[in-house]
Design a protein around this motif. Structure first.
Motif, PDB file in Angstrom:
ATOM      1  N   TYR A 131       5.587   7.185  -1.089  1.00 63.24           N
ATOM      2  CA  TYR A 131       6.213   6.166  -1.943  1.00 63.24           C
ATOM      3  C   TYR A 131       7.106   5.208  -1.175  1.00 63.24           C
ATOM      4  N   GLU A 133       7.523   1.723   0.143  1.00 60.72           N
ATOM      5  CA  GLU A 133       6.890   0.513  -0.365  1.00 60.72           C
ATOM      6  C   GLU A 133       6.262  -0.334   0.758  1.00 60.72           C
ATOM      7  N   LEU A 135       4.267  -0.778   3.660  1.00 55.91           N
ATOM      8  CA  LEU A 135       3.270   0.036   4.357  1.00 55.91           C
ATOM      9  C   LEU A 135       3.237  -0.226   5.860  1.00 55.91           C
ATOM     10  N   ARG A 183       9.879  14.517  -2.610  1.00 60.45           N
ATOM     11  CA  ARG A 183       9.726  15.863  -2.045  1.00 60.45           C
ATOM     12  C   ARG A 183      10.018  15.908  -0.547  1.00 60.45           C
TER      13      ARG A 183
ATOM     14  N   LEU B 113      -8.653  -5.040   4.014  1.00 64.21           N
ATOM     15  CA  LEU B 113      -7.579  -4.658   3.092  1.00 64.21           C
ATOM     16  C   LEU B 113      -6.754  -5.877   2.652  1.00 64.21           C
ATOM     17  N   ASN B 114      -6.415  -6.722   3.638  1.00 62.64           N
ATOM     18  CA  ASN B 114      -5.522  -7.827   3.312  1.00 62.64           C
ATOM     19  C   ASN B 114      -6.209  -8.895   2.445  1.00 62.64           C
ATOM     20  N   ARG B 117      -6.006  -7.433  -1.014  1.00 59.49           N
ATOM     21  CA  ARG B 117      -4.601  -7.558  -1.435  1.00 59.49           C
ATOM     22  C   ARG B 117      -4.294  -8.990  -1.858  1.00 59.49           C
ATOM     23  N   ASP B 136      -2.578   6.210  -7.844  1.00 62.34           N
ATOM     24  CA  ASP B 136      -1.446   6.502  -6.970  1.00 62.34           C
ATOM     25  C   ASP B 136      -1.847   6.334  -5.507  1.00 62.34           C
ATOM     26  N   TRP B 138      -0.396   7.266  -3.003  1.00 66.43           N
ATOM     27  CA  TRP B 138       0.013   8.430  -2.199  1.00 66.43           C
ATOM     28  C   TRP B 138      -0.652   9.710  -2.664  1.00 66.43           C
ATOM     29  N   HIS B 140      -3.201  12.760  -2.906  1.00 64.66           N
ATOM     30  CA  HIS B 140      -4.015  13.447  -1.908  1.00 64.66           C
ATOM     31  C   HIS B 140      -5.382  13.755  -2.516  1.00 64.66           C
ATOM     32  N   ARG B 152      -4.252   1.380  -2.138  1.00 65.83           N
ATOM     33  CA  ARG B 152      -3.521   0.938  -0.947  1.00 65.83           C
ATOM     34  C   ARG B 152      -3.191  -0.564  -1.038  1.00 65.83           C
ATOM     35  N   ALA B 155      -0.514  -1.057  -3.549  1.00 70.43           N
ATOM     36  CA  ALA B 155       0.788  -0.557  -3.094  1.00 70.43           C
ATOM     37  C   ALA B 155       1.608  -1.667  -2.434  1.00 70.43           C
ATOM     38  N   GLU B 156       0.936  -2.653  -1.853  1.00 74.88           N
ATOM     39  CA  GLU B 156       1.671  -3.766  -1.257  1.00 74.88           C
ATOM     40  C   GLU B 156       1.667  -5.009  -2.132  1.00 74.88           C
ATOM     41  N   TYR B 158       1.959  -5.449  -5.306  1.00 75.39           N
ATOM     42  CA  TYR B 158       2.899  -5.575  -6.432  1.00 75.39           C
ATOM     43  C   TYR B 158       4.267  -6.094  -5.986  1.00 75.39           C
ATOM     44  N   TRP B 159       4.658  -5.800  -4.741  1.00 72.27           N
ATOM     45  CA  TRP B 159       5.960  -6.327  -4.301  1.00 72.27           C
ATOM     46  C   TRP B 159       5.812  -7.551  -3.395  1.00 72.27           C
ATOM     47  N   MET B 160       4.707  -7.601  -2.634  1.00 70.64           N
ATOM     48  CA  MET B 160       4.554  -8.766  -1.758  1.00 70.64           C
ATOM     49  C   MET B 160       4.298 -10.036  -2.561  1.00 70.64           C
ATOM     50  N   GLY B 194      -0.729  16.702  -4.236  1.00 68.92           N
ATOM     51  CA  GLY B 194      -0.679  15.322  -3.772  1.00 68.92           C
ATOM     52  C   GLY B 194      -0.149  14.327  -4.783  1.00 68.92           C
ATOM     53  N   HIS B 195      -0.109  14.706  -6.015  1.00 70.86           N
ATOM     54  CA  HIS B 195       0.381  13.767  -7.029  1.00 70.86           C
ATOM     55  C   HIS B 195       1.184  14.567  -8.022  1.00 70.86           C
TER      56      HIS B 195
END
Ligand SMILES: [Zn+2]
Lengths: 290, 299
Positions: A131, A133, A135, A183, B113-114, B117, B136, B138, B140, B152, B155-156, B158-160, B194-195
Motif C-alpha cells: 500500500y 502509493e 510505486l 501488517r 504499463l505507463n 496508466r 487490489d 497488493w 497476492h 498496478r 495504483a498510480e 488515481y493519485w498521479m 495477500g489481501h
C-alpha cells in the motif's frame, strides 16, 4: 565462541570506518522513513552516500517539470547535508516512470555505486511494504535489493571488474518504508535468513530530521497546496493552511515528522523511532553458531 | 505451543467482524477493471456498485481488456458478445456506461504499463470520480495477468491524475488535475494472506439481487447448460424442477452470488455484505491524517 569473537571484532572495525549507502526513489521518502537513523550514523562518524533515482520532476505546484527537477535537486542536496550525508548522486530518471524502466538497467546502475563505494550498511526502500502509493519506491527497492546481491557476484557485469569495480558484499541491510502497510510489524516466517522488523530510537536526531524534511520546500509546498485544495473543494478548511507560506508549510512538515516518529515508536518504549526490516548478522549466521 | 497459540489467535482474530463502512461523500464512481465480468468476480463489487448508485452516485465502468478469451465462439465473436453483455450487466447495476480500452485479453503482462496508466489518468480527469473501485494492487496469488496489470496501473493513476506535471497535454482539453480521494480494493480473501479487507459494506436485498442478475447476464462465460445438466444428473434440486438446463444454470450462478453476499454478511453481523480494503482520503499521509481530520473546520 571463537566465531562470535571474530564477528564482534569485525563489527567494531566496521563501526570505526562505517560506510553507509542510502538508496531512495525520490527526495522525501528516505528522509521521512529513515532520516533520523541515517543522521545518527553520520553523527557517529559514518561516511554516508545517497543515490536518488528519480528527478522528482512531477511533484510541485504551478511549476513546470524542468524547474521542479532543478529546485528539488538543490533542496534534496540541502536536506542530505543536514542529515550529514557527504555525497548525493542523482540518477535523473523521470519521476513516476520507473514502471517503464528496465529493472536490470536500474539494478546495474545501483550496483555500480555498491561496488565503487563498498558500503558496510545499505538503506533501501522496502519493496515488500504494501500500500505504498508511489510505486517508484517499489521499483527502486526491488532493483536495490538485487543490486546488493549482484554486486557481490563476479559474473554480474564483468566489464565493471575490468575498470577496478571489484565484487563487494554489503553486510548490513535496512529496508525502510513509511507506515502505510497495516501488517508491517508482523515478523517474517523465520528468524534466520529473513529480514526482521526492527525499531531504532531517533529521539536525539529528531530535530535534524525535521530540519532536513523542511528543506524539501518544493514538494512540501505542493503537499500543503493539495491538502488545502482538497479541503476547499469539499467546503472545509484547515486553519494552519489559511495562508500557505513558508511558516505554515514548515509547521505542517514538523507535525508530519513528529507523528511519524510517534507511530514508529508505538510499542517500543522509545519516544521517537523509525521502523525497518533489518538483515544483519542474523541474516548471515544463525544464532546457534555465534 | 507457540504455533498453537498463534493459530488460536488467528482463528479468534479471523472471526472478528470488520467495521461497517459508509458510502463516502461524492457524486461520481469509476470502476476500473480488466474484464467485462469483474464487477462480480472475486466475490466483489456488484452489490457495492448498486449501493453507490442507489445512494446517489453516477457510475462508469472501465473495461481494459477486449475479453476475447471469454466464451466459446472464437475471438471476434467473444469480443462482441462480451461487450453486449457488459453493457447489459452494468445497466442492471445502474451504471451510466462502459469505456472499453480493448487491450488483448490475458496478454496484458507485456503491454506498456505507463501507456495503460495514461488512459486511466485521462478517464479519471474526465469523470473526476470521488471513489474508485478496482482490484487490489497488493493482492497476492492473483494468477490473472490482466488483474495484476490493471491494478498496478490503477495504483498510480488515481493519485498521479492529481499532479499537474503528469500528462499536461490533457489540460489543452479543459481537463484539470484530480486525485481520487476514496478507494475500495477487492481481491479473493481466500487466497492466503495477500489481501486483508478492513471494511465490510452492508448490502440490501435489492442490491444483492442486482448483483446476482448482473453476474448471470454474462452467459457467454458463465451459466453453462452443460454444467447444470451435470449437476442435475447427480442431485435432485427442487428449486430448478421444470426449468431448462440453461435456466437452471442461470439460477445456480445467481445462488453463488447470493451465497457469498450472505456469508460475508454473516461474518460481519449483517444480512448481506461485501468486503474491501478501503483507503480513506488522507490515508496516504499517515503522519498528518489525524491532524487534518481533527483540526479541519467547515468553511
Ligand atoms: Zn477478471
Amino acid at each position: 565462541m571463537k566465531l562470535r569473537l571474530l564477528l564482534c571484532m569485525a563489527m567494531s572495525l566496521l563501526a570505526q570506518d562505517q560506510k553507509v549507502l542510502v538508496i531512495t526513489a525520490d527526495a522525501s521518502d528516505y528522509v521521512l522513513a529513515a532520516g533520523g537513523t541515517i543522521a545518527g550514523m553520520a553523527a557517529s562518524g559514518a561516511t554516508v552516500w545517497l543515490v536518488r533515482v528519480t528527478n522528482d520532476d512531477k511533484d510541485s505546484w504551478d511549476l513546470p517539470p524542468e524547474e521542479t527537477a532543478r529546485r528539488t535537486r538543490e533542496e534534496s542536496e540541502r536536506a542530505a547535508r543536514i542529515l550529514g550525508i557527504g555525497k548525493v548522486v542523482s540518477l535523473g530518471y523521470r519521476a513516476g516512470e520507473l514502471g517503464g524502466v528496465s529493472p536490470t538497467e536500474l539494478r546495474d546502475r545501483l550496483m555500480f555505486y555498491v561496488r565503487s563505494f563498498k558500503p558496510g550498511v545499505m538503506f533501501i526502500p522496502n519493496p515488500y511494504a504494501e500500500y505504498v502509493e508511489v510505486l517508484d519506491r517499489y521499483y527502486t527497492g526491488q532493483a536495490a535489493e538485487e543490486a546488493r546481491r549482484a554486486a557481490s557476484l563476479a559474473n554480474f557485469q564483468p566489464p565493471f571488474a575490468s575498470v577496478g569495480l571489484e565484487t563487494h558484499l554489503t553486510p548490513e541491510l535496512y529496508y525502510y518504508a513509511q507506515p502505510f502497510d497495516p501488517r508491517r510489524r508482523e515478523a517474517e516466517s523465520t528468524a534466520t535468513f529473513a529480514p526482521q522488523p526492527k525499531a531504532l530510537d531517533i529521539a536525539p536526531m529528531l530535530a535534524k530530521k525535521i530540519q532536513a524534511a523542511q528543506a524539501l520546500k518544493t514538494v512540501n509546498h505542493a503537499l500543503a497546496m493539495r491538502i488545502q485544495q482538497r479541503l476547499q473543494e469539499t467546503g472545509r478548511r484547515l486553519p494552519l493552511l489559511d495562508r500557505v507560506d513558508d511558516d505554515a508549510v514548515g509547521k505542517l512538515v514538523e507535525i508530519n515528522v513528529r507523528k511519524l516518529a510517534e507511530i514508529g515508536a508505538q510499542g517500543t518504549g522509545y519516544s521517537a523511532a523509525e521502523e525497518f526490516h533489518y538483515a544483519g548478522v542474523e541474516y548471515q549466521i544463525p544464532a546457534k553458531y555465534r | 505451543m507457540r504455533l498453537l497459540i498463534a493459530l488460536v489467535l488467528a482463528g479468534v482474530l479471523g472471526a472478528q467482524p470488520l467495521p461497517l463502512g459508509r458510502i463516502p461523500p461524492g457524486r461520481t464512481l469509476l470502476v476500473i477493471e480488466p474484464h467485462h465480468d469483474d464487477h462480480t468476480t472475486d466475490y466483489g463489487m456488484g452489490g457495492l456498485i448498486a449501493r453507490f448508485v442507489e445512494e446517489g452516485h453516477r457510475a462508469w465502468y472501465v473495461r481494459a481488456s477486449n475479453d476475447e478469451k471469454d466464451g466459446a465462439h472464437g475471438y471476434p465473436h467473444n469480443d462482441m458478445i462480451n461487450l453486449r453483455e457488459s453493457l447489459e450487466a452494468t445497466r442492471i447495476l445502474g451504471m451510466e456506461g462502459v469505456h472499453g480500452l480493448n487491450w488483448r485479453n490475458d496478454y496484458m503482462d507485456s503491454i506498456p504499463l505507463n501507456e495503460l496508466r495514461a488512459q486511466l489518468i485521462l478517464l479519471i480527469r474526465k469523470h473526476r470520480p470521488d471513489a474508485v473501485l478496482g482490484h487490489d494492487p497488493w493482492a497476492h496469488y492473483d494468477r490473472n495477468p490482466d488483474h495484476r496489470k490493471v491494478a498496478r496501473a490503477l495504483a498510480e493513476a488515481y493519485w498521479m491524475a492529481g499532479l499537474a506535471n503528469v500528462h499536461p497535454e490533457h489540460f489543452e482539453l479543459g481537463l484539470k488535475p484530480h486525485r481520487v480521494p476514496y478507494l475500495f480494493f477487492k481481491a479473493r480473501v481466500d487466497y492466503g494472506k495477500g489481501h486483508e479487507p478492513n471494511v465490510a459494506m452492508e448490502l440490501t436485498e435489492s442490491q444483492v439481487r442486482k448483483k446476482m442478475k448482473a453476474y448471470s447476464t454474462h452467459r457467454n462465460v458463465y451459466a453453462s447448460p452443460a454444467m447444470a445438466r451435470a449437476v442435475r444428473a447427480q442431485i435432485e434440486i427442487p428449486e430448478v424442477k421444470g426449468l431448462t438446463d440453461e435456466e437452471a444454470a442461470v439460477r445456480f450462478e445467481e445462488w453463488h452470488m447470493e451465497w457469498i453476499s450472505r456469508k460475508r454478511g454473516r461474518e460481519n453481523g449483517v444480512r448481506y455484505a461485501e468486503v474491501y480494503f478501503y483507503r480513506d482520503e488522507f490515508d496516504h499521509l499517515p503522519g498528518l491524517k489525524n491532524y487534518i481530520t481533527s483540526n479541519t473546520v467547515k468553511q
